[in-house]
Design a protein around this motif. Structure first.
Motif, PDB file in Angstrom:
ATOM      1  N   ARG A  22       2.294  10.528  12.260  1.00 22.91           N
ATOM      2  CA  ARG A  22       2.804  10.847  11.125  1.00 22.91           C
ATOM      3  C   ARG A  22       3.449  10.177   9.943  1.00 22.91           C
ATOM      4  O   ARG A  22       3.722  10.422   8.637  1.00 22.91           O
ATOM      5  N   LEU A  23       3.972   9.217  10.526  1.00 21.34           N
ATOM      6  CA  LEU A  23       5.078   7.800   9.993  1.00 21.34           C
ATOM      7  C   LEU A  23       5.316   6.704   9.988  1.00 21.34           C
ATOM      8  O   LEU A  23       4.593   6.296  11.355  1.00 21.34           O
ATOM      9  N   ALA A  24       4.622   5.768   9.155  1.00 20.53           N
ATOM     10  CA  ALA A  24       4.985   4.657   9.948  1.00 20.53           C
ATOM     11  C   ALA A  24       5.823   3.301   7.998  1.00 20.53           C
ATOM     12  O   ALA A  24       6.119   3.956   7.121  1.00 20.53           O
ATOM     13  N   PHE A  25       6.088   2.618   8.514  1.00 14.40           N
ATOM     14  CA  PHE A  25       7.046   2.044   7.339  1.00 14.40           C
ATOM     15  C   PHE A  25       7.106   0.663   7.347  1.00 14.40           C
ATOM     16  O   PHE A  25       6.936  -0.143   8.317  1.00 14.40           O
ATOM     17  N   GLU A  26       7.001   0.431   5.948  1.00 10.37           N
ATOM     18  CA  GLU A  26       5.940  -1.035   5.881  1.00 10.37           C
ATOM     19  C   GLU A  26       7.321  -1.391   4.677  1.00 10.37           C
ATOM     20  O   GLU A  26       7.854  -0.414   4.469  1.00 10.37           O
ATOM     21  N   HIS A  27       7.287  -2.295   4.392  1.00 11.62           N
ATOM     22  CA  HIS A  27       7.917  -3.500   3.764  1.00 11.62           C
ATOM     23  C   HIS A  27       7.452  -4.927   2.985  1.00 11.62           C
ATOM     24  O   HIS A  27       6.328  -3.717   2.108  1.00 11.62           O
ATOM     25  N   HIS A  28       8.340  -5.275   2.835  1.00 14.26           N
ATOM     26  CA  HIS A  28       7.147  -6.879   1.960  1.00 14.26           C
ATOM     27  C   HIS A  28       7.878  -6.858   0.258  1.00 14.26           C
ATOM     28  O   HIS A  28       7.595  -7.597  -0.695  1.00 14.26           O
ATOM     29  N   GLU A  29       8.296  -5.374  -0.148  1.00 11.93           N
ATOM     30  CA  GLU A  29       7.913  -5.469  -2.074  1.00 11.93           C
ATOM     31  C   GLU A  29       9.059  -5.062  -3.288  1.00 11.93           C
ATOM     32  O   GLU A  29       8.806  -5.511  -4.362  1.00 11.93           O
ATOM     33  N   HIS A  30      10.428  -5.173  -2.089  1.00 11.19           N
ATOM     34  CA  HIS A  30      11.163  -4.892  -2.913  1.00 11.19           C
ATOM     35  C   HIS A  30      11.621  -4.298  -3.465  1.00 11.19           C
ATOM     36  O   HIS A  30      11.897  -4.340  -5.207  1.00 11.19           O
ATOM     37  N   ALA A  31      11.258  -2.837  -3.454  1.00  5.65           N
ATOM     38  CA  ALA A  31      11.285  -1.582  -4.879  1.00  5.65           C
ATOM     39  C   ALA A  31      11.071  -0.280  -3.413  1.00  5.65           C
ATOM     40  O   ALA A  31       9.638  -0.474  -2.867  1.00  5.65           O
ATOM     41  N   PHE A  32      11.710   1.008  -3.601  1.00  2.00           N
ATOM     42  CA  PHE A  32      11.529   2.065  -2.984  1.00  2.00           C
ATOM     43  C   PHE A  32       9.884   2.295  -2.912  1.00  2.00           C
ATOM     44  O   PHE A  32       9.532   2.383  -4.749  1.00  2.00           O
ATOM     45  N   LYS A  33       9.375   2.701  -1.891  1.00  2.00           N
ATOM     46  CA  LYS A  33       8.093   3.876  -2.831  1.00  2.00           C
ATOM     47  C   LYS A  33       7.152   4.931  -1.220  1.00  2.00           C
ATOM     48  O   LYS A  33       8.179   4.642   0.104  1.00  2.00           O
ATOM     49  N   VAL A  34       7.023   5.492  -2.102  1.00  2.00           N
ATOM     50  CA  VAL A  34       6.792   6.687  -0.570  1.00  2.00           C
ATOM     51  C   VAL A  34       5.659   7.709  -0.781  1.00  2.00           C
ATOM     52  O   VAL A  34       5.601   7.400  -2.094  1.00  2.00           O
ATOM     53  N   THR A  35       4.433   7.195  -0.066  1.00  2.00           N
ATOM     54  CA  THR A  35       3.309   7.941  -0.424  1.00  2.00           C
ATOM     55  C   THR A  35       2.825   8.983  -0.013  1.00  2.00           C
ATOM     56  O   THR A  35       3.584  10.306   1.019  1.00  2.00           O
ATOM     57  N   HIS A  36       2.431  10.203  -0.211  1.00  4.65           N
ATOM     58  CA  HIS A  36       1.954  10.986  -0.183  1.00  4.65           C
ATOM     59  C   HIS A  36       1.252  11.524   1.413  1.00  4.65           C
ATOM     60  O   HIS A  36       0.949   9.949   1.424  1.00  4.65           O
ATOM     61  N   PRO A  37       1.147  11.874   2.251  1.00  3.60           N
ATOM     62  CA  PRO A  37       0.009  12.013   3.726  1.00  3.60           C
ATOM     63  C   PRO A  37      -1.185  11.625   3.308  1.00  3.60           C
ATOM     64  O   PRO A  37      -1.936  12.531   2.580  1.00  3.60           O
ATOM     65  N   MET A  38      -1.488  10.280   4.223  1.00  4.67           N
ATOM     66  CA  MET A  38      -2.449   9.837   3.399  1.00  4.67           C
ATOM     67  C   MET A  38      -3.617   9.778   4.380  1.00  4.67           C
ATOM     68  O   MET A  38      -2.930   9.619   6.161  1.00  4.67           O
ATOM     69  N   ARG A  39      -4.586  10.397   4.787  1.00  2.00           N
ATOM     70  CA  ARG A  39      -6.108  10.539   5.756  1.00  2.00           C
ATOM     71  C   ARG A  39      -6.857  10.305   4.935  1.00  2.00           C
ATOM     72  O   ARG A  39      -7.290  10.677   3.862  1.00  2.00           O
TER      73      ARG A  39
END
Length: 410
Positions: free
Chosen positions: A316-333
């Motif tokens: 249900r939740l994955a942690f991503e990084h790398h881009e140097h700005a905050f983002k959160v997606t909608h739930p994606m499938r």
């Protein structure tokens, strides 16, 4: 003029003093390789004359035990990396330790065997090098988490000898700042980022430039692999905390290809972990970018190879990084928003220079973006989890609440 004998005695005294450098000057950090409920790895970095052993005991005991350290030189430096793994510890118990020759007593705590009360940890990425990194470490410690997870680009060293000073500053911050007011060191779980390796094309898909064996991997990520016993070779692994929490630590094309052997391992690992209530993939380059274009070649490959496996395993939740700005997606499938999809959270901006994120109004996968240094405060409970994202000043910029999936274990 001093006599030759006097000079010899002075030199001998000076050498003895240098060899007796107080162990308190060592940069101490903690991590795990096995179940955090019953183990702990104590690490410290110091000059080559640093302590080769440590004493430890359960906090309510009087007798100290002594354990010898595994030691190796940190490449391109005169620093010594020392590691002691303690096993057979009691879950949810406080322990004390001191490095050989020092009086300072430090503390750590194992994790509980069962999730019977809320458990808090910190998650973030790209601390890199500089004042924001140190301020974020202090903020994290002030929140009294059980541990922290860092998603790559730890020191921005690129595996280069001329960047050894950045490595030293990072580990000094861990030993000095990632400590609670009562002296408890906060353990870390880490993964690789592109700036932890010295490949010329650090995040470009080019399997020919990837290392082929352990020796080549150590040469390509000299500081990371010398400092961290987890993830083990080849650079991706799973860390299980009791039966309630697992971190699947992945390598986004830094030492290992996204597809092939790593994808096969991920499929098998997810298949055996579907019953874990709190199951989190952690990796560096995002599947769903908040700064870069969605058609970025590596992000597209991750969406094609990994995200269908996440969805199948009810992540249900994955942690991503790398881009140097905050983002959160909608739930994606399946590449579209869905109530039962995976939320991809974070952008790797604990300390790195900030970038301008994309406008969520123009990107259907994005729920929110912010140009801000940030970390996530994750609180796990038996039937739910809450993630509060805080900026550099500790102000909340986002909050996520999720129920544990119905197909997960009780």
């Amino acid at each position: 003029m001093p006599s030759p004998l006097h000079c010899l005695l002075s030199l001998t005294a000076l050498l003895a003093a240098s060899q007796a450098t107080p162990a308190a000057a060592a940069d101490v950090y903690l991590t795990w390789q096995h179940d955090p409920t019953t183990t702990m790895i104590i690490c410290w970095q110091d000059q080559a004359t640093g302590p080769a052993a440590m004493d430890w005991r359960k906090q309510d005991q009087n007798t100290w035990r002594t354990s010898a350290a595994r030691q190796s030189l940190l490449p391109s430096t005169e620093r010594l990396v020392s590691q002691v793994e303690l096993t057979g510890l009691e879950p949810d118990a406080a322990y004390e330790f001191r490095l050989a020759g020092e009086k300072k007593i430090r503390r750590f705590r194992t994790l509980p065997a069962k999730l019977e009360r809320p458990l808090t940890f910190i998650e973030g990425g790209d601390p890199q090098d500089g004042a924001p990194m140190e301020q974020m470490m202090q903020l994290a410690a002030s929140l009294d988490p059980a541990f922290a997870v860092l998603g790559g680009d730890l020191t921005f060293d690129d595996g280069l000898p001329e960047h050894a000073g950045r490595v030293e500053r990072f580990f000094r911050a861990l030993g000095r700042d990632l400590v609670t007011p009562d002296g408890r060191h906060i353990p870390l779980v880490v993964c690789l980022g592109n700036h932890d390796v010295n490949r010329a094309e650090q995040w470009i898909i080019n399997d020919q430039s990837l290392p082929n064996n352990s020796e080549e991997r150590r040469a390509m990520a000299p500081y990371f692999l010398a400092s961290w016993p987890f993830p083990r070779d080849p650079g991706y692994d799973v860390l299980d905390v009791g039966d309630y929490l697992s971190f699947i630590i992945l390598d986004t094309n830094h030492l290992n290809a996204v597809d092939g052997a790593q994808q096969d391992w991920l499929r098998q690992t997810l298949a055996t972990h579907q019953a874990v209530p709190h199951l989190f993939p952690v990796y560096h380059v995002p599947a769903f970018p908040g700064v870069r274009d969605m058609q970025d070649e590596l992000s597209k490959l991750i969406r094609e190879t990994w995200t269908p496996l996440f969805e199948q395993a009810q992540v249900r939740l994955a942690f991503e990084h790398h881009e140097h700005a905050f983002k959160v997606t909608h739930p994606m499938r399946g590449g579209k928003t869905s109530k039962d999809g995976v939320v991809y959270l974070g952008g790797g901006a604990m300390g790195a220079a900030l970038r301008d994120p994309r406008d969520p109004a123009r990107q259907p996968h994005l729920a929110k973006t912010t140009k801000a240094h940030h970390l996530h405060v994750v609180v796990l409970e038996p039937q739910s989890r809450t993630v509060r994202t805080l900026d550099l000043d500790g102000a909340e910029i986002h909050r996520l609440k999720q129920a544990v999936h119905a197909n997960s274990a009780d």
